[in-house]
Design an enzyme around this catalytic site. Structure first.
Site, mmCIF file in Angstrom:
data_model
loop_
_atom_site.group_PDB
_atom_site.id
_atom_site.type_symbol
_atom_site.label_atom_id
_atom_site.label_comp_id
_atom_site.label_asym_id
_atom_site.label_seq_id
_atom_site.Cartn_x
_atom_site.Cartn_y
_atom_site.Cartn_z
ATOM 1 N N LYS A 120 132.485 75.875 49.753
ATOM 2 C CA LYS A 120 133.236 75.006 48.837
ATOM 3 C C LYS A 120 134.699 74.860 49.276
ATOM 4 O O LYS A 120 135.332 73.867 48.979
ATOM 5 C CB LYS A 120 133.135 75.542 47.411
ATOM 6 C CG LYS A 120 131.676 75.698 46.970
ATOM 7 C CD LYS A 120 131.409 75.172 45.623
ATOM 8 C CE LYS A 120 129.937 75.008 45.274
ATOM 9 N NZ LYS A 120 128.967 75.997 45.759
HETATM 10 C C1 LIG Z 1 127.549 75.669 45.828
HETATM 11 C C2 LIG Z 1 126.738 76.466 46.783
HETATM 12 C C3 LIG Z 1 125.486 76.014 47.265
HETATM 13 C C4 LIG Z 1 124.847 74.729 46.778
HETATM 14 O O1 LIG Z 1 125.513 73.580 47.252
HETATM 15 P P1 LIG Z 1 125.269 72.148 46.571
HETATM 16 O O2 LIG Z 1 126.301 71.278 47.156
HETATM 17 O O3 LIG Z 1 125.473 72.369 45.092
HETATM 18 O O4 LIG Z 1 123.886 71.729 46.891
HETATM 19 C C5 LIG Z 1 124.813 76.784 48.200
HETATM 20 N N1 LIG Z 1 125.318 77.960 48.625
HETATM 21 C C6 LIG Z 1 126.507 78.442 48.180
HETATM 22 C C7 LIG Z 1 126.989 79.755 48.678
HETATM 23 C C8 LIG Z 1 127.266 77.713 47.253
HETATM 24 O O5 LIG Z 1 128.449 78.193 46.828
#
Ligand SMILES: *Cc1c(COP(=O)(O)O)cnc(C)c1O
Length: 476
Positions: A120
């Site tokens: 993120k």
């Molecule tokens: C948010 C997240 C995901 C999922 O990603 P999306 O964009 O919601 O599909 C997968 N792995 C981790 C570690 C995350 O923080």
């Protein structure tokens, strides 16, 4: 470039207009009016670029209302080896998203080297700098209210800390996050960051955010905004690392590549879909879920059936524990030929708590043309995969990446390199690493002892009025 809503509203705002908002007023999600195509000549040039320059080259196709020099400066300020410094083995930070080779043609792409050790940060750090820039230009301020079960809240706080014109109020479930996740958020001492630990579950915190979002008067008076996963700028920023990963895994632009994406809200893989629509030679997008398999079910059967909260499993890859994929509508808009009337019809069913089934419609045949395949993983699969990758390759992976590796192995194709997106570092999920390996996870240099730093958090009941009062007091 103008933006349109997946539900067909008339107004077509520009990038800066939608940056600070969430849903379109008609309830849809924003997408560019057309997907820019990349030429072969551009690909040849882009292959040589640094991450920051590649980000500028790609984002300038989507962002036409920020002067080029300013956008370039924002990209260079965001994508530095210092921001993304927590690399495996302490190397290659300058590449921002380096590959770790597990075996010939099988790679991890490290997306979790930023300040909160989850992918993120790749988009949120850019968002922080874009917010600061646009707010200063317009002489505006914004107060971000969010709820987090772990990764999103810390990524937002590290992106917005110390930024002018921005305050962040982040609700988290009291005592429910891992010690490392708590320390990441609560140890921030910046005056513009407010952590509120709510006595209750994540859903109680989320309900409070929803209640405030529905209070139009409060929202307008106190300039409340959000940075959740439907934010278009986050999706746009994520497109960049698909190009970077492609260049790193291939020798030239005649080759194809496959990406495997641990998925929850469909934000990450939506960016991969857009990269492919732009012309990046992606042979396959492999979608991996955990036990919460609503998206795997769709790509296998053509039925999209969001689950109720009570039907959502609590798993050891918690950032993928979703019952409804909030970015999925963006893909379906393309799948149905960008016909907003069809999207409205399908989401009338979803928004009423139902499901839709594409079997027997012309869209079922079209689905194959988008090159998605999928699979699901379980807690036992995660443990076995973490163990196997550690024993065979000496590489420690987190639980979400393990879901990706498990599903990626089921979809390998001769001659097509497979790149699994590494979405978090094992340090965030110590309990499961210990269960799998009988040892503590590796904690990156510089983050040891984080749990011992002083913490700054307000513990409150899940009381809407009390939390509103707390915000108003701190906005003065
Ligand atoms: C948010 C997240 C995901 C999922 O990603 P999306 O964009 O919601 O599909 C997968 N792995 C981790 C570690 C995350 O923080």
């Amino acid at each position: 470039m103008r933006y349109l809503s997946t539900r067909g509203q008339a107004a077509e705002p520009s990038f800066c207009d939608i940056l600070l908002g969430g849903l379109a007023p008609d309830g849809g999600l924003y997408l560019p009016e057309e997907t820019p195509r990349v030429t072969r000549a551009e690909l040849d040039v882009w292959r040589q670029l640094s991450y920051a320059d590649l980000a500028f080259a790609i984002l300038s196709k989507f962002i036409t209302d920020i002067p080029a020099d300013d956008l370039k400066a924002i990209c260079h300020k965001t994508y530095t080896a210092d921001v993304y410094r927590y690399t495996r083995n302490g190397g290659a930070a300058a590449e921002i998203t380096p590959l770790t080779k597990l075996e010939e043609g099988f790679y991890l792409q490290e997306l979790s080297n930023g300040p909160t050790l989850a992918f993120k940060d790749m988009a949120m750090q850019l968002l922080g700098n874009l917010f600061e820039y646009v707010l200063a230009k317009r002489g505006e301020e914004i107060n971000i209210l969010g709820a987090t079960s772990g990764d999103t809240g810390s990524a937002a706080e590290y992106a917005m800390r110390g930024k002018k014109g921005v305050k962040v109020f982040m609700l988290s479930p009291h005592g429910k996050m891992s010690a490392f996740q708590r320390a990441q958020m609560y140890s921030l001492q910046d005056a513009n960051i407010f952590n509120i630990a709510v006595r209750g579950m994540f859903d109680d915190a989320q309900d409070i955010v929803k209640a405030v979002s529905n209070d139009a008067a409060f929202k307008a008076k106190y300039k409340i905004g959000a940075v959740n996963s439907i934010n278009w700028a986050r999706v746009a920023a994520q497109i960049v690392y698909y190009f970077k990963g492609y260049f790193a895994a291939t020798a030239n632009n005649d080759q194809q590549v496959a990406f495997c994406v641990p998925s929850g809200n469909f934000g990450n893989i939506c960016a991969g879909h857009i990269a492919r629509q732009m012309g990046l030679p992606i042979a396959k997008l492999v979608l991996a879920t955990n036990e919460n398999n609503v998206l795997d079910e769709f790509f296998r059967t053509g039925v999209y059936r969001p689950r109720k909260t009570a039907e959502t499993f609590v798993t050891s890859s918690p950032s993928m524990d979703i019952s409804k994929a909030s970015n999925f509508e963006r893909f379906v808009f393309d799948l149905v030929g960008r016909d907003a009337a069809v999207v409205r019809e399908l989401w009338a069913k979803v928004d009423a708590g139902g499901a839709f089934d594409l079997n027997g419609t012309p869209y079922m045949d079209k689905l194959a043309g988008f090159a998605f395949v999928s699979g699901a993983s379980s807690h036992a699969d995660r443990l076995a995969t973490i163990r196997d990758v550690w024993q065979k390759h000496g590489v420690m992976i987190d639980t979400h990446t393990a879901d990706g590796v498990k599903v990626a192995r089921e979809h390998r194709q001769a001659g097509v390199p497979m790149v699994v997106l590494e979405t978090a570092q094992p340090a965030k999920f110590a309990e499961t690493i210990e269960e799998a390996l009988g040892r503590a996870p590796v904690v990156p240099e510089g983050l040891q002892g984080l749990e011992k730093l002083p913490q700054r958090v307000e513990v409150m009941n899940a009381d809407l009025e009390a939390i509103k009062r707390y915000m108003v007091e701190n906005l003065a």
